[in-house]
Design an enzyme around this catalytic site. Structure first.
Site, PDB file in Angstrom:
ATOM      1  N   SER A  61      22.594 -30.625  -4.131  1.00  0.00           N
ATOM      2  CA  SER A  61      22.186 -31.864  -3.491  1.00  0.00           C
ATOM      3  C   SER A  61      22.813 -33.119  -4.116  1.00  0.00           C
ATOM      4  O   SER A  61      22.804 -34.165  -3.498  1.00  0.00           O
ATOM      5  CB  SER A  61      20.666 -32.011  -3.575  1.00  0.00           C
ATOM      6  OG  SER A  61      20.260 -32.154  -4.927  1.00  0.00           O
TER       7      SER A  61
ATOM      8  N   LYS B 169      22.131 -40.870  -9.260  1.00  0.00           N
ATOM      9  CA  LYS B 169      21.599 -40.192  -8.074  1.00  0.00           C
ATOM     10  C   LYS B 169      20.343 -40.917  -7.612  1.00  0.00           C
ATOM     11  O   LYS B 169      19.495 -41.273  -8.439  1.00  0.00           O
ATOM     12  CB  LYS B 169      21.277 -38.732  -8.428  1.00  0.00           C
ATOM     13  CG  LYS B 169      20.867 -37.862  -7.233  1.00  0.00           C
ATOM     14  CD  LYS B 169      20.574 -36.426  -7.673  1.00  0.00           C
ATOM     15  CE  LYS B 169      20.318 -35.491  -6.501  1.00  0.00           C
ATOM     16  NZ  LYS B 169      20.040 -34.102  -6.936  1.00  0.00           N
TER      17      LYS B 169
ATOM     18  N   SER C 198      21.923 -27.836  -7.955  1.00  0.00           N
ATOM     19  CA  SER C 198      22.284 -29.111  -7.342  1.00  0.00           C
ATOM     20  C   SER C 198      23.222 -29.991  -8.160  1.00  0.00           C
ATOM     21  O   SER C 198      23.703 -31.002  -7.654  1.00  0.00           O
ATOM     22  CB  SER C 198      21.018 -29.917  -7.022  1.00  0.00           C
ATOM     23  OG  SER C 198      20.439 -29.460  -5.838  1.00  0.00           O
TER      24      SER C 198
END
Lengths: 484, 492
Positions: free
Chosen positions: B158, B78, B182
């Site tokens: 997210s 990420k 997330s």
């Protein structure tokens, strides 16, 4: 002893409180391992944490915590075993995180008190509200380029102790004495070098005025003053300014002001309305700071004797006057020097020599004790020569000057210059006889009752022996000869 | 030869150990898959050269008998984790051109275990979002589509890029971060496993901060076993993060005994929401039956403060963010928009650098911390947070794990909730409370909606008891036997 401003409507009392920012003596910064040393090339002592790079996290420097506790103990203050670091949020170019990590509601050190020494041997107590740890910001330099500001982050993250006083001071002299005392204590403790010129100690000064006995007036805060002289000047200017405002029918606005030492005046930086809303909240990157009694006691066990205790000992055990003791304990180095001189010797004599001749010569030449050409040991040897009768006090002063200039040893100088005191009764008697023989009139007058002339004969004998005659021996022989 | 991208981590490790294929071959297959899936926009930065180099090094270690735990496994990271010498964006314009000179602890741990970086995955800007619609680098597209429909769906957020990368077989696994859901919610939306460990289990050092007291890194994988393998490689005490916890990292894979007989599984009454999708409700009931059938004891519990969790979360997280994001000021790195003076430069830089959702949260957070409002908002929210933690503590007196749905709905379409932040925030309704309490949670793909979209079930555990969570999740995974995959329309 308080300062009184005489206004048109009567006397006004001045109320002063101080916030002292003292840089913690520590190799590393408060939350990073970067060096905290002064004077390095700009931006050469900046870790990723100090520059607030994304994802960087603070880790508490245990040394700084110990130093804060040590200082708290030196201020006779409550040590809080549980304290919290908060974020104080505001934007400025030299504040990389956009917040300063500080302590707001739960500081590491709570209430304490210290005694300050005033002129005339008086002293009074000043309350300490709290001491907390916080980070310093970087430094903005506006004078390096016509249109740009340069930022040096070397100071960013350096550990500071903010020591907040109660509004207990009533005059500029008391404020100065307070700062001196705090500086003395932190220097004794080794927790801050107290160097105001390099900015490792600076003060925010809060001033208000009131009619004696009234409630506290509205205060103004003057930020970041870094000399004792400026602190006092700022207080005087500010107190008079506030009295003028009130007496002209106005009200003092609570605000932050700046003291301009060039113009000798204070001026507004920002009003209460413009004050930052710092949005304090506990820093979620740091756990609350917790330690146990053992941690505190281990630090307590290593505390040095502090100035007040030392002063009491000098007075009670060494027989010094309050004044002399006070002068000698202000700086730990001076006290140590004095004690080295006094050990095994007459303490009062040692004190006189340190305060009189040594300080006099240091002042004259603008030197610090650390650069003194005369070591404590050397001064001690000089005093020994007085005590054992080798030289008189007067000659000793001459010898001292020579020691101070050349760095030589007392005994060598005395030997070299033939300054040894004459205690040989034969030589002294011969000199006395010569003086008596040369002054028959004065002898007559003396014997006729003019006792004061004894000093004249003493002086003549000393002159004849170039001051080297032992005054005790001279008296001993001269008196019976005149009194026949 | 089998499609190497379809393997699990454990199968790939076995395959390389047996000499069936090399790390270079495994990585090459994933690079090809990653390139073929460009349309999903799962990656902000691809690093195929770094991947090939790392895979080559892995092969030579293996040849020398110096194989590490996950040697040669290609991963997606990420883009909230700082990676040394590789652009790190947090999907924000304000970090334009930011190339860190340091590597996050979690990614360092992975490289030290032999893993291979394929690239940096897309996300909601600064991890603020539940749909991946707020990225400066564009929306991420879910590999899954509704049956018979071509309209694109959100991957959740997210960590949407990480979810999409794993679900599209572009990476064997990915790492994400979870602040209020997330990792778990996008895992649910894309039919993969997402694990948020206990707060303090993984170091936050080098992870771009959103809300420091909530952020926690975790793995996103296609199986529970892979998640256990990954977490073990990621976790561990880090003296550089004062909130990381000094505890040994257990052998999580060994916890997967497949046996949950006698395990007490709590079912919280407050998670039965009015108007919840009947499909989600039905799947949850099905999950309860599966656990019961495996020998677990089902116990009804109450978490009475649940309804206050989202409001508290949406005070605390923005409040911390408003301070954490103050460092993006145009002074030292990233975007700078010149202005008339310093304040003007700040205003222009931040106005242009932050997207609408980030600005919304910074405003909320700044307001919540303001003088006169602090007690009513931030302090109150912290009190709620303690109550919620107490609720869980009480519940864990009676049960070992808690079973809930992961999200109230399957993946939705772009723009469906864009105009209504509150509807968007509801995505966190089942994941937020455990985040506030710092508890470990995992989402396991458990079924399909009527229109063919994956749905996850969530298991929550006691602090630092990820082992029990993994054990229960393994059983749930077996029972659900979720084998559906999206058809690979994106390969064009």
């Amino acid at each position: 002893m308080g300062m009184i401003v005489q206004g048109a409507t009567g006397d006004w009392e001045v109320v002063i409180g101080l916030e002292i920012h003292a840089q913690v003596t520590s190799k590393a910064k408060l939350f990073s391992g970067a060096s905290a040393e002064f004077g390095a090339v700009p931006n050469s002592q900046v870790s990723f944490v100090d520059a607030a790079m994304p994802g960087m996290l603070p880790v508490i420097n245990e040394m700084a915590v110990e130093q804060a506790v040590r200082t708290g103990l030196g201020l006779n203050a409550q040590i809080n075993k549980f304290s919290v670091f908060d974020r104080k949020n505001y934007f400025y170019a030299d504040l990389p995180q956009g917040y300063q990590i500080s302590q707001f509601l739960q500081p590491i050190v709570g209430e304490g008190k210290i005694t300050i020494d005033l002129k005339g041997g008086e002293s009074c107590e000043i309350g300490i509200t709290r001491l907390h740890l916080e980070q310093d910001a970087g430094k903005s330099q506006h004078d390096q380029h016509p249109s740009k500001t340069f930022v040096d982050l070397n100071r960013s993250g350096v550990a500071l102790m903010e020591i907040v006083s109660e509004p207990d001071m009533r005059s500029p002299e008391e404020a100065a004495a307070y700062v001196k005392k705090i500086r003395s204590i932190v220097r004794y403790l080794g927790t801050c070098d107290g160097n105001m010129e390099e900015g490792s100690m600076r003060a925010d000064v809060n001033v208000s005025v009131r009619k004696p006995g009234d409630e506290l007036g509205t205060r103004c805060e003057m930020k970041n003053i870094n000399s004792l002289r400026f602190i006092q000047q700022a207080i005087i200017y500010e107190a008079n300014r506030q009295v003028d405002i009130i007496e002209a029918g106005g009200t003092v606005a609570q605000e932050t002001r700046l003291y301009d030492p060039v113009k000798g005046e204070t001026r507004s930086m920002r009003s209460k309305e413009e004050a930052h809303d710092y949005r304090y909240f506990p820093d979620p990157d740091l756990l609350p700071l917790q330690f146990d009694d053992e941690f505190i006691e281990n630090i307590r066990a290593t505390l040095p004797e502090l100035p007040d205790d030392k002063k009491a000992r000098f007075v009670n055990e060494l027989g010094l006057s309050d004044y002399d003791a006070g002068v000698l304990v202000t700086e730990r180095e001076v006290a140590d020097y004095f004690e080295a001189v006094a050990t095994g010797r007459d303490a009062k004599l040692a004190a006189n020599w340190v305060i009189g001749e040594l300080f006099g010569n240091l002042n004259r030449t603008g030197k610090n004790l650390a650069d003194s050409p005369v070591s404590a040991n050397a001064l001690g040897e000089l005093i020994d020569l007085i005590t054992d009768g080798t030289i008189s006090n007067r000659i000793a002063k001459e010898v001292f000057e020579e020691m101070f200039d050349s760095g030589g040893a007392a005994a060598d100088i005395v030997e070299e210059k033939g300054l040894k005191q004459v205690s040989d009764t034969g030589a002294i008697e011969a000199a006395i006889d010569a003086v008596i023989a040369a002054n028959p009139d004065k002898v007559e007058e003396y014997r006729g009752g003019k006792d004061k002339l004894f000093g004249f004969f003493m002086g003549q004998v000393m002159k004849a022996t170039q001051g080297k005659a032992n005054p005790g021996v001279v008296t001993e022989i001269l008196k019976p000869k005149l009194d026949v | 030869m089998t499609d190497l991208t379809k393997l699990t981590i454990s199968a790939a490790l076995d395959g390389m150990a047996a000499g069936d294929f090399s790390a270079r071959e495994l990585t090459a297959a994933h690079i090809t898959a990653m390139e073929a899936a460009n349309v999903l926009n799962a990656f902000i930065t691809k690093t195929p050269e770094i991947a090939v180099e790392a895979a080559t090094a892995s092969d030579s270690r293996r040849a020398k008998g110096e194989t590490r735990k996950i040697d040669g496994i290609p991963l997606a990271i990420k883009d909230l984790f700082c990676t040394k010498d590789v652009l790190t964006t947090a999907a924000s314009h304000i970090l334009d051109g930011f190339v860190p000179k340091y590597e996050s602890t979690v990614s360092s741990n992975l490289w030290a275990s032999g893993a291979v970086m394929l690239g940096k995955t897309n996300l909601d800007e600064f991890a603020m979002g539940s749909s991946n619609e707020t990225s400066y680098y564009g929306e991420v597209i879910n590999p899954w589509r509704r049956e018979g429909s071509d309209s694109p769906l959100v991957p959740g957020g997210s960590s949407g890029g990480s979810a999409s990368a794993v679900a599209s077989f572009s990476a064997m696994a990915a790492i994400g971060t979870d602040t209020g859901g997330s990792i778990r919610q996008p895992a649910s939306f894309t039919g993969i496993v997402g694990m948020k460990p206990t707060y303090g289990r993984c170091s936050r050092w080098g992870v771009v901060a959103f809300a420091s007291s909530l952020d926690q890194a975790g793995p996103m994988t296609r199986t529970v076993r892979d998640a256990a393998i990954m977490l073990e490689a990621m976790a561990g005490f880090d003296p550089k993060d004062s909130t990381s916890v000094d505890m040994p990292v257990p052998d999580f894979e060994a916890a997967l005994s497949g046996d949950i007989r006698g395990l007490k599984v709590g079912i919280p009454a407050e998670y039965r929401l009015d108007g919840m999708s009947p499909e989600v409700q039905a799947l949850w009931d099905q999950g309860i039956d599966w656990m019961k059938a495996a020998g677990a004891e089902i116990i009804d519990i109450s978490l009475p403060h649940t309804k206050y969790a989202l409001p508290a979360y949406y005070i605390i997280a923005p409040a911390e963010a408003s301070s954490n994001l103050a460092r993006y000021d145009g002074v030292r790195f990233g975007l700078r928009v010149e202005g008339d003076d310093l304040d003007d430069m700040y205003a222009r830089t931040r106005a242009e650098g932050f997207g609408a959702e980030v600005q919304r949260r910074l405003l909320i957070g700044t307001y919540a911390l303001s003088a006169g409002y602090y007690d009513a908002y931030y302090l109150k929210a912290q009190k709620v947070r303690s109550r919620i933690a107490d609720d869980f503590k009480q519940a864990y007196q009676k049960v070992d794990v808690i079973l809930t749905p992961t999200a109230p709905s399957p993946a939705f379409g772009f723009g469906e909730k864009g105009d209504d932040p509150l509807a968007m925030y509801l995505n966190d309704v089942f994941t937020g409370p455990a985040s506030l309490a710092g508890l470990p949670g995992i989402s396991v793909p458990a079924g399909l909606s009527s229109d063919g979209l994956p749905l996850g079930l969530q298991l929550l555990g006691k602090p630092f008891d990820e082992e029990t969570v993994f054990r229960a999740a393994g059983v749930l995974e077996n029972a659900a036997a979720f084998t559906a995959t999206p058809n690979d329309w994106w390969r064009g």
